[in-house]
Scaffold this motif. Structure first.
Motif, PDB file in Angstrom:
ATOM      1  N   ASN A 111       0.684  -1.184  -0.017  1.00 17.78           N
ATOM      2  CA  ASN A 111       0.218  -0.046  -0.143  1.00 17.78           C
ATOM      3  C   ASN A 111       1.033   0.975  -0.046  1.00 17.78           C
ATOM      4  OD1 ASN A 111      -2.379   1.217  -0.219  1.00 17.78           O
ATOM      5  ND2 ASN A 111      -2.581   1.555   1.936  1.00 17.78           N
ATOM      6  N   ARG A 112       2.013   1.277  -0.958  1.00 13.85           N
ATOM      7  CA  ARG A 112       2.723   2.435  -1.093  1.00 13.85           C
ATOM      8  C   ARG A 112       2.854   2.814  -2.347  1.00 13.85           C
ATOM      9  NH1 ARG A 112       2.551   2.044   3.709  1.00 13.85           N
ATOM     10  NH2 ARG A 112       3.921   1.882   5.286  1.00 13.85           N
ATOM     11  N   ASP A 113       3.099   3.904  -2.889  1.00 14.06           N
ATOM     12  CA  ASP A 113       3.384   4.356  -4.109  1.00 14.06           C
ATOM     13  C   ASP A 113       4.422   3.733  -4.722  1.00 14.06           C
ATOM     14  OD1 ASP A 113       5.475   6.417  -4.279  1.00 14.06           O
ATOM     15  OD2 ASP A 113       4.196   7.298  -2.721  1.00 14.06           O
ATOM     16  N   ILE A 114       4.503   3.841  -5.919  1.00 10.51           N
ATOM     17  CA  ILE A 114       5.640   3.172  -6.713  1.00 10.51           C
ATOM     18  C   ILE A 114       6.925   3.880  -6.713  1.00 10.51           C
ATOM     19  CG2 ILE A 114       5.138   4.219  -9.259  1.00 10.51           C
ATOM     20  CD1 ILE A 114       6.312   0.722  -8.494  1.00 10.51           C
ATOM     21  N   LEU A 115       7.026   4.915  -6.475  1.00 10.06           N
ATOM     22  CA  LEU A 115       8.131   5.686  -6.287  1.00 10.06           C
ATOM     23  C   LEU A 115       8.849   5.300  -4.843  1.00 10.06           C
ATOM     24  CD1 LEU A 115      10.522   7.769  -7.497  1.00 10.06           C
ATOM     25  CD2 LEU A 115       9.017   9.517  -6.123  1.00 10.06           C
ATOM     26  N   THR A 116       8.150   5.369  -3.917  1.00 11.34           N
ATOM     27  CA  THR A 116       8.565   5.163  -2.605  1.00 11.34           C
ATOM     28  C   THR A 116       9.309   3.726  -2.690  1.00 11.34           C
ATOM     29  OG1 THR A 116       6.762   6.263  -1.572  1.00 11.34           O
ATOM     30  CG2 THR A 116       7.978   4.564  -0.181  1.00 11.34           C
TER      31      THR A 116
END
Length: 401
Positions: free
Chosen positions: A232-237
């Motif tokens: 549940n994180r964005d792809i950049l992170t």
């Protein structure tokens, strides 16, 4: 409203929809054809090139100028199932219910609502899933430079669970896209699969808990995008978190259908004697074929790639002895590719020969400043190419222009 993305970009389209407070559906399609190599094929490397066609489409649903939902093509609901894994949801809809979703305007959206109605997920979880899917879809769309679009006015998706204002969201994701580009050439695509490349070094350098997590996820089966959904994180992170390990060579990123480079290389070298591996990055297929037809009879393994972004990732897997690179190409030009490769320790000494139709002192100087080894003007003869490759194929050669 309809047109091509080389006439108006996605950001401007979204702004027009927001300003006009439009309700309806935006359809975007990107079609790319490229010639590439699938590492891990049963065929020998010299016979392993193929032309692939990759068409992708997205749908964005709007209500009064705000985004209600985004869907990637004809979804098979797997995106949502990835998010359900994060929420540890074990219960699923039965087959009859899933088949019935196909008749709806957006099967994914209907799937989320049905999960919500049956108390399989909470309203907050449903909103979080929608926000995640909107975010990842816009990340892809704002990275596009070529394609076509159609916006149709119509009724909004019902019932409405949430909506997102376009302005702030686009600003945030545009910044992330720019940061993502800074990860080239080590990380190329959200669809790449991380695999462990040097477990002993990882074990020596990282805490046991971190190594265990990497072993759990970096199995060559889970893509970066799936991993982002699971966490549940964005792809950049996610990409930034693994970037140091990829940069060190402890993790490698491959595309689906490929195996580790070391396996392919060792198998080939054990069974065949060859002079070296040459990669040609050139968007003109005719020139690629010409290079292959010249070098292969001479005992070289020649591999051609017509899409620079894919090529940047694959060269790290293939580990060529020499790179031929065109200067004028879409997406990334040869100067950018050369500069990116020279920033990697793996390509500090690999000869990079620039191919171009231009003749001029300034081009040669610029290529030299960015780390190019030499320069070959098109059209070139068989003898010119062979002599240049023979001059630099020794991996220890690092002579500059």
């Amino acid at each position: 409203m309809q047109g091509n993305l080389n006439e108006i970009d996605i950001c401007s389209i979204l702004q027009l929809i927001e300003l006009g407070q439009r309700t309806g559906q935006l359809w975007v399609e990107s079609h790319q054809t490229y010639q590439g190599n699938k590492i891990g094929s049963n065929n020998p490397p010299y016979n392993r090139s193929a032309t692939e066609s990759q068409a992708k489409s997205w749908f964005v649903f709007f209500l009064n100028g705000q985004i209600v939902y985004c869907q990637a093509g004809e979804s098979n609901l797997s995106r949502i199932d990835d998010y359900l894994r994060h929420y540890r949801v074990e219960k699923r809809l039965n087959r009859t219910q899933i088949v019935a979703l196909a008749s709806t305007n957006s099967p994914e959206y209907a799937y989320i609502w049905l999960l919500l109605e049956q108390n399989i997920i909470t309203p907050q979880a449903a909103k979080n899933i929608i926000h995640g899917l909107v975010h990842e879809t816009l990340f892809d769309l704002l990275s596009l430079h070529q394609g076509s679009f159609i916006f149709d006015l119509g009724t909004g998706l019902v019932p409405q669970l949430t909506s997102l204002a376009i302005g702030d969201l686009v600003t945030k994701i545009t910044k992330q896209v720019q940061e993502w580009k800074q990860l080239y050439p080590h990380i190329q695509s959200p669809e790449q699969l991380p695999i462990l490349a040097d477990l002993p070094r990882l074990t020596e350098s990282l805490p046991a808990a971190t190594v265990n997590k990497l072993q759990n996820w970096a199995d060559g089966k889970v893509s970066l995008r799936q991993l982002a959904r699971y966490l549940n994180r964005d792809i950049l992170t996610v990409a930034k978190a693994i970037y140091p390990y990829v940069q060190q060579g402890w993790l490698q990123l491959v595309y689906s259908g490929t195996s580790t480079p070391s396996m392919t290389t060792s198998t080939w070298e054990e069974k065949n004697k060859y002079k070296g591996r040459v990669v040609c990055i050139e968007d003109a297929i005719a020139i690629c074929e010409n290079v292959e037809s010249i070098l292969r009879p001479q005992g070289y393994e020649a591999i051609s790639m017509t899409k620079p972004l894919e090529a940047l990732s694959l060269v790290f897997q293939i580990k060529p002895n020499l790179i031929l690179c065109d200067i004028a190409m879409p997406e990334l030009d040869g100067y950018e590719i050369c500069a990116m490769l020279r920033h990697s320790t793996a390509f500090k000494l690999v000869p990079i020969i620039m191919l171009t139709g231009k003749e001029g002192f300034i081009d040669r100087v610029r290529a030299s400043m960015l780390g190019a080894t030499d320069y070959l003007t098109k059209p070139f003869t068989d003898t010119e190419l062979i002599m240049l490759v023979e001059k630099y194929i020794d991996k220890d050669s690092s002579v500059k222009i």
